[in-house]
Design an enzyme around this catalytic site. Sequence first.
Site, PDB file in Angstrom:
ATOM      1  N   ASP A   1       8.743  -8.104   4.137  1.00  0.00           N
ATOM      2  CA  ASP A   1       7.905  -6.927   4.390  1.00  0.00           C
ATOM      3  C   ASP A   1       6.438  -7.224   4.059  1.00  0.00           C
ATOM      4  O   ASP A   1       5.754  -6.419   3.422  1.00  0.00           O
ATOM      5  CB  ASP A   1       8.401  -5.747   3.557  1.00  0.00           C
TER       6      ASP A   1
ATOM      7  N   LEU B   1       3.180   8.227  -5.338  1.00  0.00           N
ATOM      8  CA  LEU B   1       2.467   7.183  -4.611  1.00  0.00           C
ATOM      9  C   LEU B   1       2.940   7.058  -3.169  1.00  0.00           C
ATOM     10  O   LEU B   1       2.147   6.740  -2.278  1.00  0.00           O
ATOM     11  CB  LEU B   1       2.649   5.833  -5.314  1.00  0.00           C
TER      12      LEU B   1
END
Length: 276
Positions: free
Chosen positions: A151, A35
Site C-alpha cells: 500500500d 485521523l
Amino acid sequence: MRFSYFRLIIERLFERSYKEGTILRDGRYQIVRKLGMGSYGIAYLANDLHTNKLVVIKRMRAIKRKTRRKSFEREARILRRLDHPQIPALYETFTERKALHLVMEYMDGDTVESLIFEQGKTYTEEEAFLLLREVLIVVEHIHQAGIVHRDLRIPNILLRDTGVCIIDFGLARFLHERDSKIESYILEKKLRRQIDIKSDIYALGHFLLFLLYSSYEPTTDEEKSWEEELELSDGARSILRKMLQISPPYRNIGELVRDIDQVLEKKGMKKDVVVS
C-alpha cells in the site's frame, strides 16, 4: 449496487467513533481526534496520560470481527519485526469494548499527498528520483525482513525533519503468505496486491508518477499516456517502464536503485546512502 449501499449503512450504524476526550485502557489514553477510517480499522490521535506523549491508536472495526482481528494481529507482528526508526513503533495492544486496539508511535510530518495537493509542492525529475531513493532505503529494510507493504501510496509516505517515513501496514503481508483470491482480482489490483516485492515496486512506480506530474502543465485537453505527456530523460523513462511492469520488471530494490543512481550521476546529483 443496492446491496453494497445497504451494507455501508449497516456498517456505519455499528461503527460508533470515539468522541474527543474518550478515555481508554483504564485511564491511560485520551482520544484527541479521529485521523481516518480504513477497511479494517479506525485510527485516532490520542494522548498517553502516563507519558504525556501523543500516540496513534488503531481500533478494529466492528463488522467481520474474526477476519479483522486476524489482520490486526498480523499487523502487530509485522510492526514488532520491523523495528525501524522510519517506521512507526508498536507500543502495545489491548482489547476494549470487544475490539482489538494497536497503540503506535505518532509520527508528525507531511504526507506526500498533502505536500502536493494542499501545499502545492512540485518535483523536478531529479528531486523525484532523490525522494524515491530515500523511500527505497526503508522499503528494502521491509523486504529484507520478509514483508511486503502492498500500500505504498502518497498518503502513506511521510516526510519529517529526520527523513522519510512509511506508515500504515494494514495491508502488509509476510512474503511466505498466500492470497487465495489473487486470481479473481482485476489486473491493476493484482499488480498492487500480489504478495511479492514487485507489487511494492509497481506501487512506487505510481508514486513516482505523482511526483513527476506535480510539475506538469498540460498544453491540450487531449488525454494522453504518461509517456506522451511527461518530458523525461531516457533513463527515467526506462525505470518507470520497468517499475510499472511494461518492460520486464525489477526483481529487487537493489536493481532499481542502481538504475536510479545512474540517472542521478548523469545529472550530476550526489547520493549518500548505499543499498545492498
